[in-house]
Design an enzyme around this catalytic site. Structure first.
Site, mmCIF file in Angstrom:
data_model
loop_
_atom_site.group_PDB
_atom_site.id
_atom_site.type_symbol
_atom_site.label_atom_id
_atom_site.label_comp_id
_atom_site.label_asym_id
_atom_site.label_seq_id
_atom_site.Cartn_x
_atom_site.Cartn_y
_atom_site.Cartn_z
ATOM 1 N N ARG A 1 -7.742 19.530 3.449
ATOM 2 C CA ARG A 1 -6.715 20.579 3.431
ATOM 3 C C ARG A 1 -5.878 20.517 2.170
ATOM 4 N NH1 ARG A 1 -4.666 18.937 8.715
ATOM 5 N NH2 ARG A 1 -6.171 19.771 10.193
ATOM 6 N N GLU B 1 -10.952 -2.104 17.201
ATOM 7 C CA GLU B 1 -12.235 -1.492 17.585
ATOM 8 C C GLU B 1 -13.313 -1.919 16.586
ATOM 9 O OE1 GLU B 1 -11.704 2.648 18.691
ATOM 10 O OE2 GLU B 1 -13.664 3.109 17.847
ATOM 11 N N TYR C 1 -23.198 14.276 21.558
ATOM 12 C CA TYR C 1 -21.817 13.936 21.230
ATOM 13 C C TYR C 1 -20.926 15.079 21.720
ATOM 14 C CZ TYR C 1 -17.710 12.119 19.121
ATOM 15 O OH TYR C 1 -16.461 11.598 18.967
ATOM 16 N N ASP D 1 -17.122 16.339 22.946
ATOM 17 C CA ASP D 1 -15.692 16.119 23.140
ATOM 18 C C ASP D 1 -15.321 16.543 24.562
ATOM 19 O OD1 ASP D 1 -14.804 14.911 20.841
ATOM 20 O OD2 ASP D 1 -14.475 16.795 19.774
ATOM 21 N N ARG E 1 -25.032 3.939 19.464
ATOM 22 C CA ARG E 1 -24.127 2.987 18.805
ATOM 23 C C ARG E 1 -23.138 2.550 19.876
ATOM 24 N NH1 ARG E 1 -24.557 0.050 14.789
ATOM 25 N NH2 ARG E 1 -22.446 0.258 13.984
ATOM 26 N N ARG F 1 -17.567 16.985 9.713
ATOM 27 C CA ARG F 1 -16.516 17.078 10.730
ATOM 28 C C ARG F 1 -15.123 16.871 10.153
ATOM 29 N NH1 ARG F 1 -17.299 15.314 16.290
ATOM 30 N NH2 ARG F 1 -15.475 14.014 16.046
ATOM 31 N N ARG G 1 -10.692 0.365 13.372
ATOM 32 C CA ARG G 1 -9.324 0.873 13.571
ATOM 33 C C ARG G 1 -8.526 0.001 14.534
ATOM 34 N NH1 ARG G 1 -11.249 6.868 15.757
ATOM 35 N NH2 ARG G 1 -12.778 6.122 17.232
HETATM 36 P P1 FAD Z 1 -18.826 9.310 30.854
HETATM 37 O O1 FAD Z 1 -17.371 9.231 30.625
HETATM 38 O O2 FAD Z 1 -19.691 8.334 30.159
HETATM 39 O O3 FAD Z 1 -19.086 9.212 32.432
HETATM 40 C C1 FAD Z 1 -20.340 8.874 32.988
HETATM 41 C C2 FAD Z 1 -20.072 7.969 34.187
HETATM 42 O O4 FAD Z 1 -21.296 7.746 34.895
HETATM 43 C C3 FAD Z 1 -19.568 6.593 33.768
HETATM 44 O O5 FAD Z 1 -18.419 6.271 34.506
HETATM 45 C C4 FAD Z 1 -20.729 5.668 34.106
HETATM 46 O O6 FAD Z 1 -20.313 4.366 34.479
HETATM 47 C C5 FAD Z 1 -21.378 6.384 35.271
HETATM 48 N N1 FAD Z 1 -22.791 6.069 35.437
HETATM 49 C C6 FAD Z 1 -23.749 6.081 34.482
HETATM 50 N N2 FAD Z 1 -24.945 5.734 35.008
HETATM 51 C C7 FAD Z 1 -24.747 5.532 36.331
HETATM 52 C C8 FAD Z 1 -25.600 5.143 37.392
HETATM 53 N N3 FAD Z 1 -26.916 4.910 37.197
HETATM 54 N N4 FAD Z 1 -25.066 4.982 38.633
HETATM 55 C C9 FAD Z 1 -23.735 5.196 38.860
HETATM 56 N N5 FAD Z 1 -22.873 5.581 37.868
HETATM 57 C C10 FAD Z 1 -23.379 5.741 36.624
HETATM 58 N N6 FAD Z 1 -13.353 13.237 23.304
HETATM 59 C C11 FAD Z 1 -12.278 13.984 22.958
HETATM 60 O O7 FAD Z 1 -12.205 15.162 23.328
HETATM 61 N N7 FAD Z 1 -11.246 13.434 22.221
HETATM 62 C C12 FAD Z 1 -11.264 12.141 21.804
HETATM 63 O O8 FAD Z 1 -10.316 11.682 21.148
HETATM 64 C C13 FAD Z 1 -12.395 11.338 22.143
HETATM 65 N N8 FAD Z 1 -12.457 10.065 21.732
HETATM 66 C C14 FAD Z 1 -13.544 9.306 22.066
HETATM 67 C C15 FAD Z 1 -13.573 7.994 21.629
HETATM 68 C C16 FAD Z 1 -14.655 7.188 21.951
HETATM 69 C C17 FAD Z 1 -14.690 5.750 21.477
HETATM 70 C C18 FAD Z 1 -15.740 7.725 22.713
HETATM 71 C C19 FAD Z 1 -16.944 6.877 23.052
HETATM 72 C C20 FAD Z 1 -15.705 9.039 23.157
HETATM 73 C C21 FAD Z 1 -14.611 9.854 22.837
HETATM 74 N N9 FAD Z 1 -14.521 11.171 23.280
HETATM 75 C C22 FAD Z 1 -13.440 11.930 22.921
HETATM 76 C C23 FAD Z 1 -15.578 11.775 24.135
HETATM 77 C C24 FAD Z 1 -15.285 11.617 25.652
HETATM 78 O O9 FAD Z 1 -15.265 10.247 25.974
HETATM 79 C C25 FAD Z 1 -16.377 12.330 26.457
HETATM 80 O O10 FAD Z 1 -16.340 13.710 26.180
HETATM 81 C C26 FAD Z 1 -16.284 12.162 27.987
HETATM 82 O O11 FAD Z 1 -15.955 10.862 28.361
HETATM 83 C C27 FAD Z 1 -17.626 12.526 28.583
HETATM 84 O O12 FAD Z 1 -17.589 12.474 29.996
HETATM 85 P P2 FAD Z 1 -18.943 12.247 30.782
HETATM 86 O O13 FAD Z 1 -18.632 12.415 32.225
HETATM 87 O O14 FAD Z 1 -20.022 13.096 30.215
HETATM 88 O O15 FAD Z 1 -19.402 10.749 30.455
HETATM 89 N N1 UDP Z 2 -14.471 8.883 8.476
HETATM 90 C C1 UDP Z 2 -14.175 8.197 7.310
HETATM 91 N N2 UDP Z 2 -12.928 7.650 7.152
HETATM 92 C C2 UDP Z 2 -11.977 7.765 8.097
HETATM 93 C C3 UDP Z 2 -12.267 8.480 9.284
HETATM 94 C C4 UDP Z 2 -13.527 9.027 9.442
HETATM 95 O O1 UDP Z 2 -15.032 8.065 6.445
HETATM 96 O O2 UDP Z 2 -10.856 7.239 7.893
HETATM 97 C C5 UDP Z 2 -15.839 9.466 8.614
HETATM 98 C C6 UDP Z 2 -16.815 8.500 9.275
HETATM 99 O O3 UDP Z 2 -18.081 8.709 8.677
HETATM 100 C C7 UDP Z 2 -16.839 8.954 10.722
HETATM 101 C C8 UDP Z 2 -16.701 10.463 10.555
HETATM 102 O O4 UDP Z 2 -15.832 10.621 9.443
HETATM 103 O O5 UDP Z 2 -18.035 8.578 11.355
HETATM 104 C C9 UDP Z 2 -16.115 11.171 11.783
HETATM 105 O O6 UDP Z 2 -14.895 10.571 12.101
HETATM 106 P P1 UDP Z 2 -14.006 11.026 13.319
HETATM 107 O O7 UDP Z 2 -12.824 10.125 13.363
HETATM 108 O O8 UDP Z 2 -13.801 12.486 13.225
HETATM 109 O O9 UDP Z 2 -14.964 10.807 14.561
HETATM 110 P P2 UDP Z 2 -15.026 9.692 15.678
HETATM 111 O O10 UDP Z 2 -15.334 8.389 15.002
HETATM 112 O O11 UDP Z 2 -13.710 9.677 16.385
HETATM 113 O O12 UDP Z 2 -16.155 10.176 16.518
#
Ligand code: FAD
Ligand code: UDP
Length: 368
Positions: A175, A299, A347, A349, A248, A171, A279
């Protein structure tokens, strides 16, 4: 006739987009959510005028113009471009790996010099990479692997790089230009006013009940609606009958500081093994905030246990094959649609979640 056309379980992005499409088609919708707020992992908490990304930094990026326009119809994005930096024992490097990183690491100036340096270092891997360590070295050489990848990755995934699959690191862009933009996508930004603006607009017109766990009140809620959209974990829907899927998790430690600018950028990755967090996010920089104080979040990666939020699916072979058993059951459910990152154990986005929710909503609503 039941009271609602649709019951939507979960008010995250998938549930909210589905709700918007259903309401716009004239359907009545009830959204239930087990947390005490809507928005799932996009939820922001406002602290002293700063939108704090409570469940980790979220940057919207996509190559899909239709998805970009859909998002911006409900919440307009600013011009934020993610350019995180890495801190390795006090040395600062630009991410993703690019000419600025190579210059800081080796003093090289031209792309050709950088390529020569990396080629020298990756020559030690002369076979198809068998694990993440070998994949990383064959991509960027030993120095970058040691300082910027090894420690971060081992903290993030809780295991040694030699025990992790190679695909995780594919991923990360490499560059040979002086370009610190983390993403390759054409469109990128943060919704002005934070993600709650988006979620509130998507949920307008739906009834909402917070603090309700569907799996503990199923009969009551099933009786209220003709059709159901479920976005929670798929194994909990089936009461873990084949076993539990693994995740995780993360722990966030948020503090308010009486200073204007703590780190000068939204995201700093700590890439050494000894610092316990991966981070630090300084939230105001997502929206170019000028408040006198600031809010930062450290985090910490964590092994998931029951009761914690499941953040990342562990998509290894054992978990995928367990997931497939649940997915077979889900495909046969007569009136329940499964969607989003928990129900599909994927996973995802945000842009891909929007695409998927629009697709499933259009298939579902076309016939009704
Ligand atoms: P969720 O956001 O998990 O929504 C599910 C909802 O259902 C939750 O509110 C939960 O409480 C509820 N629920 C679950 N079970 C029940 C139940 N039994 N009864 C009632 N309610 C329930 N994507 C990006 O594009 N860019 C980013 O920079 C990015 N950063 C991220 C960083 C982190 C740390 C994480 C974890 C994810 C990141 N993502 C990012 C991904 C993004 O969070 C997801 O694409 C998005 O939140 C998914 O939406 P969802 O509705 O599928 O899930
Ligand atoms: N990663 C790394 N160093 C960094 C950032 C990312 O080695 O400074 C690696 C790490 O294995 C991570 C993967 O690249 O799990 C993907 O990172 P990214 O930030 O794209 O994904 P996110 O953790 O936001 O899902």
């Amino acid at each position: 006739m039941k009271k609602y056309d649709y019951l939507i379980v979960g008010s995250g992005l998938f549930g909210a987009v589905f709700a918007r499409q259903a309401v716009d088609s004239g359907k009545s919708v009830l959204v239930i959510e087990k947390r005490d707020h809507t928005g799932g992992n996009l939820h922001c908490k406002n602290i002293n005028g700063i939108n704090v990304h409570e469940y980790g930094a979220h940057i919207f990026h996509t190559n899909n113009r239709m998805v970009w326009e859909y998002f911006n119809k409900y919440a307009e994005c600013n011009r934020y471009t993610n350019s995180p930096v890495a801190n390795y024992k006090g040395e600062i490097y630009n991410l993703p790996f690019n000419m600025n990183t190579f210059n800081r690491m080796w003093g090289v100036v031209t792309p050709e010099q950088a390529k020569r340096k990396i080629d020298e270092q990756r020559a030690i891997i002369n076979h198809e990479p068998r694990n993440l360590e070998e994949q990383a070295i064959s991509l960027v050489g030993v120095d970058i692997y040691t300082k910027l990848i090894k420690g971060y990755t081992e903290k993030q995934w809780g295991r040694d790089c030699t025990q992790l699959p190679a695909f995780i690191i594919k991923r990360l862009p490499v560059r040979y230009t002086y370009d610190n933009n983390y993403f390759n996508d054409r469109y990128q930004g943060i919704p002005i006013g934070g993600y709650n603006v988006l979620i509130d607009a998507l949920l307008e017109g739906s009834d909402i009940e917070l603090g309700v766990d569907y799996n503990e009140n199923r009969e009551k809620y099933d009786a209220l609606a003709e059709r159901i959209v479920y976005t929670g974990t798929i194994d909990s829907y089936y009461r873990y009958r084949f076993g539990k899927l693994e995740y995780r998790s993360l722990r966030f430690e948020t503090v308010e500081l009486e200073e204007e600018n703590y780190q000068g950028v939204a995201v700093v990755n700590y890439t050494d093994r000894e610092t316990p967090f991966t981070r630090i996010i300084e939230h105001k920089h997502f929206e170019y905030g000028t408040q006198p104080a600031t809010v930062i979040t450290r985090e910490y990666p964590a092994e998931w246990r029951e009761g914690m939020e499941p953040y990342y699916p562990v998509n290894d072979e054992a978990n995928q094959s367990l997931y497939r058993k649940y997915a077979e059951l889900a495909a046969k459910e007569p009136r329940t649609i499964f969607g989003g990152r928990l129900a599909e154990y994927k996973y995802y986005d945000m842009d891909k979640v929007i695409e998927s929710a629009l697709q499933k909503a259009s298939e579902e609503l076309a016939g009704r």
